[in-house]
Each structure stands twice: as C-alpha cells, then as structure tokens.
Motif scaffolding. Structure first.
Motif, PDB file in Angstrom:
ATOM      1  N   ILE A 475     -94.001  13.949  56.408  1.00  0.00           N
ATOM      2  CA  ILE A 475     -93.616  12.743  55.672  1.00  0.00           C
ATOM      3  C   ILE A 475     -94.787  12.108  54.938  1.00  0.00           C
ATOM      4  N   ASP A 476     -96.000  12.578  55.189  1.00  0.00           N
ATOM      5  CA  ASP A 476     -97.148  12.002  54.495  1.00  0.00           C
ATOM      6  C   ASP A 476     -97.697  12.941  53.421  1.00  0.00           C
ATOM      7  N   CYS A 477     -96.822  13.782  52.850  1.00  0.00           N
ATOM      8  CA  CYS A 477     -97.234  14.573  51.690  1.00  0.00           C
ATOM      9  C   CYS A 477     -97.652  13.636  50.552  1.00  0.00           C
ATOM     10  N   VAL A 478     -98.598  14.102  49.760  1.00  0.00           N
ATOM     11  CA  VAL A 478     -99.115  13.304  48.647  1.00  0.00           C
ATOM     12  C   VAL A 478     -98.539  13.837  47.340  1.00  0.00           C
ATOM     13  N   PHE A 479     -98.067  12.925  46.497  1.00  0.00           N
ATOM     14  CA  PHE A 479     -97.453  13.302  45.232  1.00  0.00           C
ATOM     15  C   PHE A 479     -98.321  12.854  44.053  1.00  0.00           C
ATOM     16  N   THR A 480     -98.235  13.601  42.964  1.00  0.00           N
ATOM     17  CA  THR A 480     -98.919  13.194  41.745  1.00  0.00           C
ATOM     18  C   THR A 480     -98.119  12.089  41.067  1.00  0.00           C
ATOM     19  N   ALA A 481     -98.722  11.431  40.094  1.00  0.00           N
ATOM     20  CA  ALA A 481     -98.024  10.373  39.357  1.00  0.00           C
ATOM     21  C   ALA A 481     -96.785  10.940  38.664  1.00  0.00           C
ATOM     22  N   GLU A 482     -96.898  12.139  38.101  1.00  0.00           N
ATOM     23  CA  GLU A 482     -95.759  12.760  37.421  1.00  0.00           C
ATOM     24  C   GLU A 482     -94.641  13.073  38.407  1.00  0.00           C
ATOM     25  N   GLU A 483     -95.008  13.534  39.596  1.00  0.00           N
ATOM     26  CA  GLU A 483     -93.993  13.843  40.608  1.00  0.00           C
ATOM     27  C   GLU A 483     -93.298  12.575  41.086  1.00  0.00           C
ATOM     28  N   LEU A 484     -94.043  11.494  41.235  1.00  0.00           N
ATOM     29  CA  LEU A 484     -93.436  10.237  41.637  1.00  0.00           C
ATOM     30  C   LEU A 484     -92.454   9.732  40.586  1.00  0.00           C
ATOM     31  N   GLU A 485     -92.751   9.990  39.332  1.00  0.00           N
ATOM     32  CA  GLU A 485     -91.827   9.602  38.269  1.00  0.00           C
ATOM     33  C   GLU A 485     -90.512  10.367  38.386  1.00  0.00           C
ATOM     34  N   VAL A 486     -90.589  11.644  38.729  1.00  0.00           N
ATOM     35  CA  VAL A 486     -89.379  12.443  38.925  1.00  0.00           C
ATOM     36  C   VAL A 486     -88.566  11.892  40.101  1.00  0.00           C
ATOM     37  N   ILE A 487     -89.264  11.580  41.188  1.00  0.00           N
ATOM     38  CA  ILE A 487     -88.578  11.032  42.359  1.00  0.00           C
ATOM     39  C   ILE A 487     -87.916   9.705  42.016  1.00  0.00           C
ATOM     40  N   ASP A 488     -88.629   8.836  41.332  1.00  0.00           N
ATOM     41  CA  ASP A 488     -88.062   7.547  40.938  1.00  0.00           C
ATOM     42  C   ASP A 488     -86.851   7.724  40.016  1.00  0.00           C
ATOM     43  N   ARG A 489     -86.892   8.743  39.181  1.00  0.00           N
ATOM     44  CA  ARG A 489     -85.816   8.944  38.202  1.00  0.00           C
ATOM     45  C   ARG A 489     -84.526   9.412  38.876  1.00  0.00           C
ATOM     46  N   TYR A 490     -84.645  10.254  39.904  1.00  0.00           N
ATOM     47  CA  TYR A 490     -83.450  10.893  40.444  1.00  0.00           C
ATOM     48  C   TYR A 490     -83.049  10.466  41.857  1.00  0.00           C
ATOM     49  N   ARG A 491     -83.990   9.959  42.633  1.00  0.00           N
ATOM     50  CA  ARG A 491     -83.730   9.796  44.058  1.00  0.00           C
ATOM     51  C   ARG A 491     -82.525   8.896  44.354  1.00  0.00           C
ATOM     52  N   ALA A 492     -82.451   7.735  43.727  1.00  0.00           N
ATOM     53  CA  ALA A 492     -81.369   6.797  44.031  1.00  0.00           C
ATOM     54  C   ALA A 492     -80.001   7.400  43.732  1.00  0.00           C
ATOM     55  N   ASP A 493     -79.877   8.076  42.591  1.00  0.00           N
ATOM     56  CA  ASP A 493     -78.601   8.685  42.231  1.00  0.00           C
ATOM     57  C   ASP A 493     -78.240   9.813  43.187  1.00  0.00           C
ATOM     58  N   PHE A 494     -79.234  10.596  43.568  1.00  0.00           N
ATOM     59  CA  PHE A 494     -78.991  11.705  44.494  1.00  0.00           C
ATOM     60  C   PHE A 494     -78.491  11.170  45.836  1.00  0.00           C
ATOM     61  N   GLU A 495     -79.191  10.192  46.371  1.00  0.00           N
ATOM     62  CA  GLU A 495     -78.807   9.629  47.666  1.00  0.00           C
ATOM     63  C   GLU A 495     -77.423   8.996  47.619  1.00  0.00           C
ATOM     64  N   SER A 496     -77.144   8.253  46.561  1.00  0.00           N
ATOM     65  CA  SER A 496     -75.844   7.580  46.439  1.00  0.00           C
ATOM     66  C   SER A 496     -74.713   8.600  46.379  1.00  0.00           C
ATOM     67  N   GLN A 497     -74.907   9.659  45.606  1.00  0.00           N
ATOM     68  CA  GLN A 497     -73.875  10.673  45.475  1.00  0.00           C
ATOM     69  C   GLN A 497     -73.593  11.348  46.811  1.00  0.00           C
ATOM     70  N   VAL A 498     -74.648  11.721  47.524  1.00  0.00           N
ATOM     71  CA  VAL A 498     -74.485  12.410  48.801  1.00  0.00           C
ATOM     72  C   VAL A 498     -73.835  11.495  49.831  1.00  0.00           C
ATOM     73  N   ALA A 499     -74.315  10.252  49.921  1.00  0.00           N
ATOM     74  CA  ALA A 499     -73.771   9.317  50.905  1.00  0.00           C
ATOM     75  C   ALA A 499     -72.300   9.012  50.631  1.00  0.00           C
ATOM     76  N   GLU A 500     -71.980   8.815  49.365  1.00  0.00           N
ATOM     77  CA  GLU A 500     -70.593   8.505  48.996  1.00  0.00           C
ATOM     78  C   GLU A 500     -69.658   9.648  49.367  1.00  0.00           C
ATOM     79  N   GLN A 501     -70.086  10.867  49.055  1.00  0.00           N
ATOM     80  CA  GLN A 501     -69.235  12.017  49.348  1.00  0.00           C
ATOM     81  C   GLN A 501     -69.114  12.260  50.849  1.00  0.00           C
ATOM     82  N   GLU A 502     -70.209  12.102  51.573  1.00  0.00           N
ATOM     83  CA  GLU A 502     -70.149  12.321  53.021  1.00  0.00           C
ATOM     84  C   GLU A 502     -69.159  11.359  53.657  1.00  0.00           C
ATOM     85  N   ALA A 503     -69.236  10.081  53.276  1.00  0.00           N
ATOM     86  CA  ALA A 503     -68.325   9.084  53.829  1.00  0.00           C
ATOM     87  C   ALA A 503     -66.873   9.407  53.487  1.00  0.00           C
TER      88      ALA A 503
END
Length: 546
Positions: A475-503
C-alpha cells in the motif's frame, strides 16, 4: 543635511532588522553555512503538547548530536503556514511532522525545496537507519521516489505477530475482518459451528425460522437478524465471507481491490469469475432475509446497537467484546469458511503504510549531515518509544524481569500528574519520523493489551490455519505525478461503477452473461480499468526493483 543622515541611518537599520527577521524565519539559502550547528525546524505537534523546547528527550538527543534546535511547532493552521513558507521561499532547515504526501514529496524534491538524503544514509552518518533499511528493503522501497531519490525519512507504526514473540511477523491488518457467530444459539438448536458457507446458510436459516432473538433473549417477536454487516467496510463488511470464492478484498475500493499474484502481476478482483460467482451466491441469502437489508446504509453505531441487544446471529468486527457488549460470552469466532467447491483463499492485507513525509530537510539547511546525526537517534527502539509515549521516569516507570519497559497506569498518572495515561502521552508525544518496528514490542516495551489479544487471535484462529500466501500489493507504493493524474482521472468512476453493480447484483441476482459482458466493457471504456492497471503495475515494478 542632519535629517538626510538620520533618514539614511534609519533606512540602513530597517534593512538590517528585516534581514535579521528573515534569517530568523529560516531563510538560510542565501548564506549557507556548512559548519552550521544551530537549526530551525518547523512542524506539527499534539494539541496537548507542552512544546518541544522543554522536551527532555529531544534536548538530550540534540546534545548527543552537538547541535541546538529552534522549534516552531503548532497544532493548528500547520498546512497553511507550511504553504506560506514554501511559496515565500522562507524555508526552515527541516519540516517535521507535517505529513507530506508522496506527490508533495516528489514535487518539492524535483523543485529543489527538499534535498536528496540518499548520500547521508550510510554507516557513518546514520548507522541506525542504515541497518534498518538493510534488514527491511521494503521500507527503503517505500521511501524511494520515482526518480530514485529519498527526500524524507521513514515513519510507520508496525504491529505484527513478531511483537508478541512469534517467529513469523503477520501485520495486525493482515485480515481486517473477524467473523463471529452466536454459539449459544447454535447449542440451543443442536447445531455445530459451521466450517463451510453452505453450513452457515443452514445455521442462518435456523436462526431466522426459530426467531432466536426473541426465543433466547426475550426480544420482540420478529427481531432476529440472522447476519448483519456493513457493505464493503474495512472491519465490518461482508467481504470475509467471499473467501470461499477465492478472495476477501473490497471491490469498491481500487487499492483494496488490487491483487498481486505470485508472479508479480497485478489484477482487479472485480473482474474475476470468482467475484461473479460470489455476488450470485449471496443474492440467495439476501433474498431470503438472511443478510440485513440495512447492510448497504447502516452506520457502525447502528450495527453495534443491534448486536449488543442480542438481535444478530452473525457479524464481523475486530473484537467480539466491542460489538456484542454484554452478550459477548455467547459468541465465538467463525473459521474461514469453505466455498461451494470446497476451497477458500484469504487475500491478506499489507501492514501500516510507511511514509516519508514527516521529516524532510530543505535546501536552506547548510549542514544536513549534522542534522541527520540527530535524527538517526530516532531509529533506536528505546528512543522512539519515548518519542511516541513519553520519557523514561515519567511515562515508563520501570523495567520488568524481562528488561521490558512498563508504562504508567491511569491510576498512577492521575495521582502523580493529574492526567490520564493517554493525556500524559499527548503532552510528551513528538510528531516526526517515528518508525516503530514490530520487534520493539518484544524487545523494548509492550503494545496495548487489545492489540496483543487481536494478534494472538490472528495467529491462532485465522492466519496460520488458512493463509497459504502472504503476497499482497504494497500500500505504500510510490507513484509519479503522471500516474497520480491517471488515478485521479479514473479512480472515482471505477469505484462507483463496481460498488453500484455489486450492490445491485447482491440485491437482485447475479449477472447474466450479457450483463457481465456489458459491465466489463464499461470498466474498460468508461472507467479506465486498463489505464489503472498499467499505473499500479508500473508502481509495483519500481517498488520491487528498489
């Protein structure tokens, strides 16, 4: 003429005073002194702290290192003041206890605000830390940024089974959820403690049909809830029951949905066949009222209220006593339950994250070597013990027959200092790069009783019998600034989609082939699944290389 001279003199004096004030604020960049032994450090502290100027442990450490420190610490407005200093280029020699993120550390390192500490982490300057990093390469990986440099010293609190004298060191976070069942109800019904999911289903049906909350405890008719949990929650979700399908992760959290395979490849649980099988299987439980219909919305206080009133047959939590209250003696832990095919797999979690944002030396420091000799003392077990809790002779009263330091009791603390032991800790605790290794709890001082209890339960009832592989995504992997931008761009949508479908699948039934294919396509096309996997794989590869 006289007035002009006076005005000129005043101007010179004002400039001198301004220069002095700026120097007092720590702007050493303009006039670095490689022989510097007086340092100005800015950072955070506990709201209960009496300040660091009079802290006897810090003062002794500074004396040992042959330096003096001017402390500028605060419990409020820290982030604001730090940002002002950095933006105004009025830097202290170091920031301590600020808690910079890896993104901040990488950014300030690249900008030259923080210096690279790698040249100073050696046997001559920092022997204590050097030894720790040699013995724990994962800690070095966690503090090494994407550019290969180290801009901050490590901090973490590791509680593991090594801290209670066991050979293997399993983190206290290895399995966050412990499941429990009302054995008094089982005995009343003549049922054994289940070892498979199908057997648990039989027990839950029996609890429901016999209305055990009313029958056994005299609660209102119909008050029985066979099983109650949260939904994808840290220590109180339903996820431990997914073990029978090959995983126990949290599919609505990107980090906790990651699985690191033994071959070093990364994948998401939520696209595995076992995940699809799990949500399909447990829909039957939910449809029959065996799983609490409020599991998707209830709070921890609501869950505890139901459990402590004797309404719930099966639940998940860290401690039986904490959630079941007066009914605790009626409950026992469930084992990890086998799935319909006779198998199981517990996805273990990583320990407490190592961070390097609690001690960062700035470009204003003229003599980093002298300052780092001071900080190397933090990486001694007995010293960090005092920085975390308080001095020997105050918080730690004596050593027992095993040479372990014993902390003051609440009663002793109130009698001697007019404070509880916790309040006394708050007065003396120092924020900063405190690295508390599991072994310290077996060599220097004891951890809290509840932590000891949980680690013993973890070892006896969960990890040793049921976990074959301790491979887990760090859990303490280090990300580059570019990688963090990718995570910020997609993470919320990914989590919401998975959680919604699981429920939805738990409530309404598992996916058809068509629904599953559509779900997979959405994760790829709209939620950046492939991009996220690429980022997490790259970060892990660097971590492993470091």
């Amino acid at each position: 003429m006289k007035n002009r001279v006076l005005k000129l003199l005043c101007l010179v004096l004002c400039c001198a005073m301004l220069t002095s004030l700026l120097g007092g604020c720590g702007d050493k960049e303009a006039a670095k002194d490689e022989n510097q032994m007086d340092f100005y450090i800015m950072g955070g502290m506990s709201a209960l702290s009496a300040g660091y100027d009079s802290n006897e442990v810090l003062n002794q450490m500074a004396e040992n290192a042959g330096i003096t420190i001017e402390w500028d610490t605060m419990s409020d407005s820290l982030s604001e003041q730090v940002n002002i200093r950095i933006a105004g280029e009025q830097l202290p020699d170091a920031f301590q206890g600020v808690g910079f993120s890896n993104y901040d550390i990488s950014t300030y390192g690249a900008d030259g605000v923080f210096i690279d500490l790698t040249p100073y982490i050696n046997q001559d300057v920092m022997p204590n830390l050097t030894k720790i990093l040699e013995e724990n390469p994962d800690i070095r990986s966690a503090i090494t940024m994407a550019d290969g440099k180290i801009y901050g010293l490590p901090a973490a609190e590791q509680m593991g089974t090594a801290g209670i004298g066991l050979e293997e060191d399993y983190s206290i976070y290895t399995i966050p959820q412990f499941s429990m069942i009302n054995k008094a109800w089982l005995d009343y019904l003549g049922l054994p403690v289940p070892t498979t999911l199908d057997e648990l289903y039989t027990c839950l049906k029996a609890f429901q049909e016999n209305d055990m909350s009313a029958t056994y405890y005299g609660n209102a008719p119909g008050s029985t809830i066979p099983m109650s949990t949260g939904f994808d929650q840290w220590c109180w979700g339903q996820n431990i029951f997914y073990a029978g399908f090959g995983f126990t992760n949290w599919p609505n959290d990107v980090c906790n949905d990651l699985v690191l395979n033994d071959d070093g490849t990364v994948e998401f649980v939520c696209v595995r066949d076992g995940y699809r099988d799990a949500v399909t299987y447990f829909n039957k439980w939910y449809a029959e009222g065996l799983m609490d219909i409020e599991m998707f919305s209830q709070s921890t206080s609501q869950l505890i209220a139901k459990c402590s009133q004797g309404q719930v047959g099966v639940a998940t939590w860290w401690y039986i006593e904490e959630i079941m209250g007066d009914k605790s003696s009626d409950y026992v832990f469930l084992p990890v339950l086998e799935g319909p095919d006779g198998g199981y797999n517990v996805t273990v979690r990583d320990g407490g994250a190592v961070n390097s944002g609690n001690l960062n030396i700035t470009s204003a420091c003229g003599n980093p070597e002298a300052l780092l000799r001071f900080y190397d003392q933090w990486y001694d077990g007995e010293t960090v013990m005092q920085l975390q809790y308080g001095p020997i002779g105050t918080f730690f009263t004596h050593q027992d027959e095993n040479g372990m330091w014993v902390s003051i009791t609440d009663e002793e603390a109130r009698e001697k200092y007019g404070k509880s032991a916790g309040e006394l800790k708050g007065v003396y605790e120092v924020y900063g790069p405190k690295l508390i290794l599991s072994k310290y709890y077996n060599e220097n001082f004891y951890m809290e009783d509840r932590a000891i209890e949980r680690l013993q339960d973890l070892n006896d009832s969960w990890v040793v019998p049921y976990v074959d592989s301790l491979t887990t995504y760090p859990i303490d992997c280090v990300f580059t600034a570019e990688e963090l931008e990718v995570i910020d761009r997609y993470r919320a949508d990914f989590e919401s989609q998975v959680a919604e479908q699981e429920a939805l699948w738990l409530k309404n039934g598992g996916p058809t082939d068509e629904e599953w294919n559509e779900y997979m396509q959405r994760l790829v096309d709209s939620c950046g699944m492939n991009e996220l996997l690429e980022v997490y794989q790259a970060a892990y590869n660097r971590y492993a290389q470091n």
